[in-house]
Design an enzyme around this catalytic site. Sequence first.
Site, short mmCIF file in Angstrom:
data_model
loop_
_atom_site.label_atom_id
_atom_site.label_comp_id
_atom_site.label_asym_id
_atom_site.label_seq_id
_atom_site.Cartn_x
_atom_site.Cartn_y
_atom_site.Cartn_z
N MET A 24 -8.59 -4.58 4.82
CA MET A 24 -7.29 -3.93 4.71
C MET A 24 -6.82 -3.81 3.26
SD MET A 24 -5.44 -5.92 7.86
CE MET A 24 -6.24 -7.49 7.62
N LYS A 66 -2.68 0.27 15.85
CA LYS A 66 -1.64 0.25 14.82
C LYS A 66 -2.11 1.06 13.62
CE LYS A 66 -0.87 -4.39 16.25
NZ LYS A 66 -1.71 -5.55 16.14
N ASP A 81 -7.71 -0.69 20.30
CA ASP A 81 -7.16 -0.48 18.95
C ASP A 81 -7.61 0.84 18.35
OD1 ASP A 81 -5.95 -2.85 18.74
OD2 ASP A 81 -7.46 -3.79 17.48
N1 SAH Z 1 -11.21 -7.75 13.46
C1 SAH Z 1 -11.74 -6.79 12.53
C2 SAH Z 1 -10.88 -6.59 11.32
C3 SAH Z 1 -9.54 -6.04 11.62
S1 SAH Z 1 -8.60 -5.77 10.17
C4 SAH Z 1 -13.16 -7.22 12.12
O1 SAH Z 1 -13.57 -8.35 12.41
O2 SAH Z 1 -13.84 -6.42 11.51
C5 SAH Z 1 -8.91 -4.08 9.85
C6 SAH Z 1 -9.75 -3.91 8.61
O3 SAH Z 1 -11.12 -4.14 8.90
C7 SAH Z 1 -9.73 -2.52 8.04
O4 SAH Z 1 -8.57 -2.30 7.26
C8 SAH Z 1 -10.97 -2.51 7.20
O5 SAH Z 1 -10.76 -3.20 5.98
C9 SAH Z 1 -11.90 -3.35 8.03
N2 SAH Z 1 -12.80 -2.51 8.83
C10 SAH Z 1 -12.91 -2.50 10.17
N3 SAH Z 1 -13.87 -1.64 10.56
C11 SAH Z 1 -14.39 -1.11 9.43
C12 SAH Z 1 -15.41 -0.16 9.17
N4 SAH Z 1 -16.10 0.42 10.15
N5 SAH Z 1 -15.69 0.14 7.89
C13 SAH Z 1 -15.00 -0.42 6.89
N6 SAH Z 1 -14.03 -1.33 7.09
C14 SAH Z 1 -13.72 -1.68 8.34
#
Ligand code: SAH
Length: 467
Positions: free
Chosen positions: A384, A271, A249
């Site tokens: 998100m 995406k 991803d």
């Molecule tokens: N599966 C992932 C989430 C995917 S949805 C998890 O468990 O973390 C994607 C969202 O995750 C992003 O839009 C953001 O809100 C958050 N996100 C993922 N990595 C991040 C990071 N390093 N810092 C801040 N937000 C993050």
Amino acid sequence: MDYLPVFLNITDQVCLVVGGSDVAYRKCRFLVKAGARIRLVGLEIDESLKAFLEQHSCSWQERAYESSDLDGCVLVVASTCVEEVNRQIHADAVKRNLPVNVVDQPDLCTFIFPSVIDRNPITVAISSGGQSPVLARLLRARLETLIPANYGKLTAMAGKFRDKVKQAYETVNERRYFWEKVLQGPVAELVFNNRQAEAEQLFEATLANESGKPVIGEVYLVGAGPGDPDLLTFKALRLMQQADVVLYDRLVSEPILELVRKDATMMYVGKQKSDHAVPQDQINQTLVDYAKQGLRVLRLKGGDPFIFGRGGEEMETLAAQGVNFQVVPGITAASGCAAYAGIPLTHRDHALSVRFLTGHMKDGYIDMNWAELMDPGQTLVFYMGLTGTSHICEQLISHGRAADTPVAVIEKGTTNEQRVIVSTLEQLPELIVSCAVKAPSLTIVGQVVTLHKTLDWFQTQSDSTSG
Ligand code: SAH
């Protein structure tokens, strides 16, 4: 090479240890593990060491060293605190051609003890040639993380089937190819997960398959955590290093991709918001197709695969099509960002529960039961939610959460570029714009955010802005 690495068979052989301190105790434990019979001599012997020796039917005498103590020994270890005695032991041993180790005195050693990773019967020994035992230990710790705890069981199973494999394949090359496949594929994974009986069944089935290839490949749905490669699990790293194909991803950081097996085929299926590079059902099918070709397919996802990661849908497809898979949890963005920003998600005085929500906007609107989110003792974490920040803040306030409720936005959490922006529900939308916050970012709402300020250490770690 300054030393010749060898593995000595000392089972039931007499080894002399001189000295009675905790250092001698450590060496005795090591020697006993390898099956030695210990003869210990020391002016003062620790009680715990005496008990240990008795427990292992070894002899000890509380007196000064004599050269006749070497009679019938195959190996000598000295750890007395008297330099002269150590030198004498070394000289006596050398005269008799006995290997000798004087602890912490490399010039008086004809052999040295390595740092050891024990996955019996697999043993890995590391030496710094006596120059930096600490460095050897640190290296050992690194390697420990790469070798699954059940590696010994896998070795034992390989030993059990060795003759059968020999019979099944004529040439050394064919056998090697078979073993390489099996020892890194689904059979090995079953052993690592303590599913021995299934592993043996699959082994037999794989062996019966003439081509020597595993019957079917496997898919690993792996959470890569929020960005910092140090937050990967050992299991994630291991699977990353044995995958043939990798589908990853946008959220998987560059330093993490660096750790994937170098000759794996890399496929970006990330995406961007409202720009679905590869449709989800196509990703699902690609996983299935590759696995059915007998490949090990790694689906590497940001954070945790089951938290806003669509891992559930991938798993359903794999199960429906009979493809083996494993799911490896990752540190989700909420945990990672909160920890690195010094914001506990729950706290006895501020929040007794926490809720993970998606702030994804559809047609300028977030489909959410806002009234459910009014408890001031509940921390809210929006994934998100960057585009929808104004909408989220407005809705929370209009449904009853105080306008001055503390909020933190964490941008690129856990990476070197992490930024923490602290504000209130009322002021956040403006601040997001003036600070030009970028994705990925996470929004934490609730009293716990005030604790961010109390942790000075984090203030220096992250470029923090208060609004
Ligand atoms: N599966 C992932 C989430 C995917 S949805 C998890 O468990 O973390 C994607 C969202 O995750 C992003 O839009 C953001 O809100 C958050 N996100 C993922 N990595 C991040 C990071 N390093 N810092 C801040 N937000 C993050």
